[in-house]
Design a protein around this motif. Structure first.
Motif, PDB file in Angstrom:
ATOM      1  N   GLY A  97       0.795  -1.077  -0.026  1.00 17.06           N
ATOM      2  CA  GLY A  97      -0.076  -0.157  -0.032  1.00 17.06           C
ATOM      3  C   GLY A  97       1.081   1.398  -0.241  1.00 17.06           C
ATOM      4  O   GLY A  97       1.958   0.928   0.985  1.00 17.06           O
ATOM      5  N   PHE A 131      -2.360   0.252  -3.767  1.00 15.70           N
ATOM      6  CA  PHE A 131      -1.799  -0.585  -3.705  1.00 15.70           C
ATOM      7  C   PHE A 131      -0.835  -1.933  -5.150  1.00 15.70           C
ATOM      8  O   PHE A 131      -1.764  -1.974  -6.606  1.00 15.70           O
ATOM      9  CB  PHE A 131      -2.754  -2.352  -3.221  1.00 15.70           C
ATOM     10  CG  PHE A 131      -2.734  -2.012  -1.691  1.00 15.70           C
ATOM     11  CD1 PHE A 131      -2.022  -2.745  -0.787  1.00 15.70           C
ATOM     12  CD2 PHE A 131      -3.983  -1.277  -1.339  1.00 15.70           C
ATOM     13  CE1 PHE A 131      -2.228  -2.759   0.337  1.00 15.70           C
ATOM     14  CE2 PHE A 131      -4.301  -1.444  -0.051  1.00 15.70           C
ATOM     15  CZ  PHE A 131      -3.820  -1.668   0.797  1.00 15.70           C
ATOM     16  N   ASN A 158       0.485  -1.403   4.932  1.00 16.28           N
ATOM     17  CA  ASN A 158      -0.714  -2.281   4.928  1.00 16.28           C
ATOM     18  C   ASN A 158      -0.251  -3.021   3.442  1.00 16.28           C
ATOM     19  O   ASN A 158       0.746  -2.480   2.641  1.00 16.28           O
ATOM     20  CB  ASN A 158      -2.133  -1.221   4.578  1.00 16.28           C
ATOM     21  CG  ASN A 158      -2.641  -0.571   5.645  1.00 16.28           C
ATOM     22  OD1 ASN A 158      -2.609  -1.367   6.472  1.00 16.28           O
ATOM     23  ND2 ASN A 158      -3.475   0.563   5.485  1.00 16.28           N
ATOM     24  N   TYR A 159      -0.206  -4.366   3.315  1.00 14.75           N
ATOM     25  CA  TYR A 159       0.422  -4.765   2.685  1.00 14.75           C
ATOM     26  C   TYR A 159      -1.254  -6.189   2.205  1.00 14.75           C
ATOM     27  O   TYR A 159      -1.931  -5.872   2.855  1.00 14.75           O
ATOM     28  CB  TYR A 159       1.091  -6.039   3.098  1.00 14.75           C
ATOM     29  CG  TYR A 159       2.926  -4.774   3.143  1.00 14.75           C
ATOM     30  CD1 TYR A 159       3.356  -4.967   1.388  1.00 14.75           C
ATOM     31  CD2 TYR A 159       2.906  -4.678   4.743  1.00 14.75           C
ATOM     32  CE1 TYR A 159       4.359  -4.313   2.414  1.00 14.75           C
ATOM     33  CE2 TYR A 159       3.747  -3.795   4.395  1.00 14.75           C
ATOM     34  CZ  TYR A 159       4.819  -3.584   3.799  1.00 14.75           C
ATOM     35  OH  TYR A 159       5.668  -2.696   4.093  1.00 14.75           O
ATOM     36  N   LYS A 160      -0.824  -6.477   1.085  1.00 17.58           N
ATOM     37  CA  LYS A 160      -2.060  -7.342   0.738  1.00 17.58           C
ATOM     38  C   LYS A 160      -1.207  -9.229   0.033  1.00 17.58           C
ATOM     39  O   LYS A 160      -0.358  -8.783  -0.879  1.00 17.58           O
ATOM     40  CB  LYS A 160      -2.846  -7.015   0.054  1.00 17.58           C
ATOM     41  CG  LYS A 160      -3.820  -5.928   0.458  1.00 17.58           C
ATOM     42  CD  LYS A 160      -5.160  -5.810  -1.116  1.00 17.58           C
ATOM     43  CE  LYS A 160      -6.525  -4.789   0.014  1.00 17.58           C
ATOM     44  NZ  LYS A 160      -6.841  -4.734  -0.892  1.00 17.58           N
ATOM     45  N   THR A 191      -7.890 -12.807  -0.734  1.00 14.77           N
ATOM     46  CA  THR A 191      -6.911 -11.366  -0.210  1.00 14.77           C
ATOM     47  C   THR A 191      -6.718 -12.113   0.990  1.00 14.77           C
ATOM     48  O   THR A 191      -8.089 -12.155   2.387  1.00 14.77           O
ATOM     49  CB  THR A 191      -7.004 -10.209  -0.549  1.00 14.77           C
ATOM     50  OG1 THR A 191      -7.360 -10.645  -2.117  1.00 14.77           O
ATOM     51  CG2 THR A 191      -6.546  -9.312  -0.150  1.00 14.77           C
ATOM     52  N   TRP A 192      -5.505 -11.890   0.962  1.00 13.17           N
ATOM     53  CA  TRP A 192      -5.124 -11.522   2.879  1.00 13.17           C
ATOM     54  C   TRP A 192      -4.684  -9.979   2.952  1.00 13.17           C
ATOM     55  O   TRP A 192      -3.767 -10.100   1.966  1.00 13.17           O
ATOM     56  CB  TRP A 192      -3.613 -12.845   3.440  1.00 13.17           C
ATOM     57  CG  TRP A 192      -4.275 -14.109   3.826  1.00 13.17           C
ATOM     58  CD1 TRP A 192      -4.095 -15.073   2.965  1.00 13.17           C
ATOM     59  CD2 TRP A 192      -4.955 -14.252   4.895  1.00 13.17           C
ATOM     60  NE1 TRP A 192      -4.762 -16.227   3.822  1.00 13.17           N
ATOM     61  CE2 TRP A 192      -4.925 -15.586   5.218  1.00 13.17           C
ATOM     62  CE3 TRP A 192      -5.438 -13.512   6.154  1.00 13.17           C
ATOM     63  CZ2 TRP A 192      -5.782 -16.368   5.838  1.00 13.17           C
ATOM     64  CZ3 TRP A 192      -5.833 -14.145   7.307  1.00 13.17           C
ATOM     65  CH2 TRP A 192      -5.684 -15.569   6.887  1.00 13.17           C
ATOM     66  N   SER A 193      -5.552  -9.547   3.890  1.00 12.17           N
ATOM     67  CA  SER A 193      -4.897  -7.836   3.715  1.00 12.17           C
ATOM     68  C   SER A 193      -5.061  -7.827   5.674  1.00 12.17           C
ATOM     69  O   SER A 193      -4.771  -8.396   6.560  1.00 12.17           O
ATOM     70  CB  SER A 193      -6.108  -6.836   3.468  1.00 12.17           C
ATOM     71  OG  SER A 193      -6.785  -7.330   2.351  1.00 12.17           O
ATOM     72  N   THR A 233      -6.694  -9.786   7.988  1.00 12.20           N
ATOM     73  CA  THR A 233      -8.233  -9.321   7.286  1.00 12.20           C
ATOM     74  C   THR A 233      -8.047 -10.949   5.727  1.00 12.20           C
ATOM     75  O   THR A 233      -7.910 -10.393   5.181  1.00 12.20           O
ATOM     76  CB  THR A 233      -8.847  -8.482   6.733  1.00 12.20           C
ATOM     77  OG1 THR A 233      -9.072  -7.345   8.247  1.00 12.20           O
ATOM     78  CG2 THR A 233     -10.542  -9.078   5.678  1.00 12.20           C
TER      79      THR A 233
END
Length: 137
Positions: A14, A22, A90-92, A102-104, A135
């Motif tokens: 992010g 992102f 923040n990463y995904k 998706t894992w956020s 998440t």
């Protein structure tokens, strides 16, 4: 269903703006994690049935995410800013399944290790310590 091919997974970073954009980190060869875990709390008492220890769930931990890349200094050295930043970013992780699962998560980069073998490809291993609840969507 037999399983899914992992080819096409993306690890995205992010930009911290609002709304946040992102961007996929280039040349990713392997993604691991997050490595979720949970502590337990010993609640054994003198009247625990037949003297057996009893436990309940305690604090949950997001663990780490790891990313291996085909190292390209021009593309990856900008990530040193993430390593130098004390605040989580923040990463995904976006999986290549039909639903784009998706894992956020927010994380602090804790490791950046480039490798340059004499007879092989440049590579680098990146480590990220999750902060807070990831998440899954």
């Amino acid at each position: 269903m037999a399983g899914l091919n992992g080819f096409g997974v993306q690890f995205k970073r992010g930009d911290g703006a609002g709304p946040e954009v992102f961007t996929a980190i280039a040349n990713v060869s392997n993604v691991g994690g997050p490595s979720l875990s949970r502590n337990t709390v010993d609640v054994t008492a003198h009247d625990s049935p037949e003297g057996w220890a009893e436990h309940v769930g305690g604090i949950k931990e997001g663990g780490e995410a790891t990313v291996d890349v085909n190292y390209d200094p021009a593309a990856h050295d900008t990530l040193i800013a993430d390593f130098n930043d004390v605040d989580p970013r923040n990463y995904k992780i976006v999986f290549p399944d039909p639903d784009a699962t998706t894992w956020s998560f927010a994380a602090v980069m804790t490791g950046f290790q480039p490798t340059a073998p004499v007879d092989g490809k440049l590579s680098a291993s990146l480590k990220f310590k999750l902060s807070g609840k990831p998440t899954l969507s």
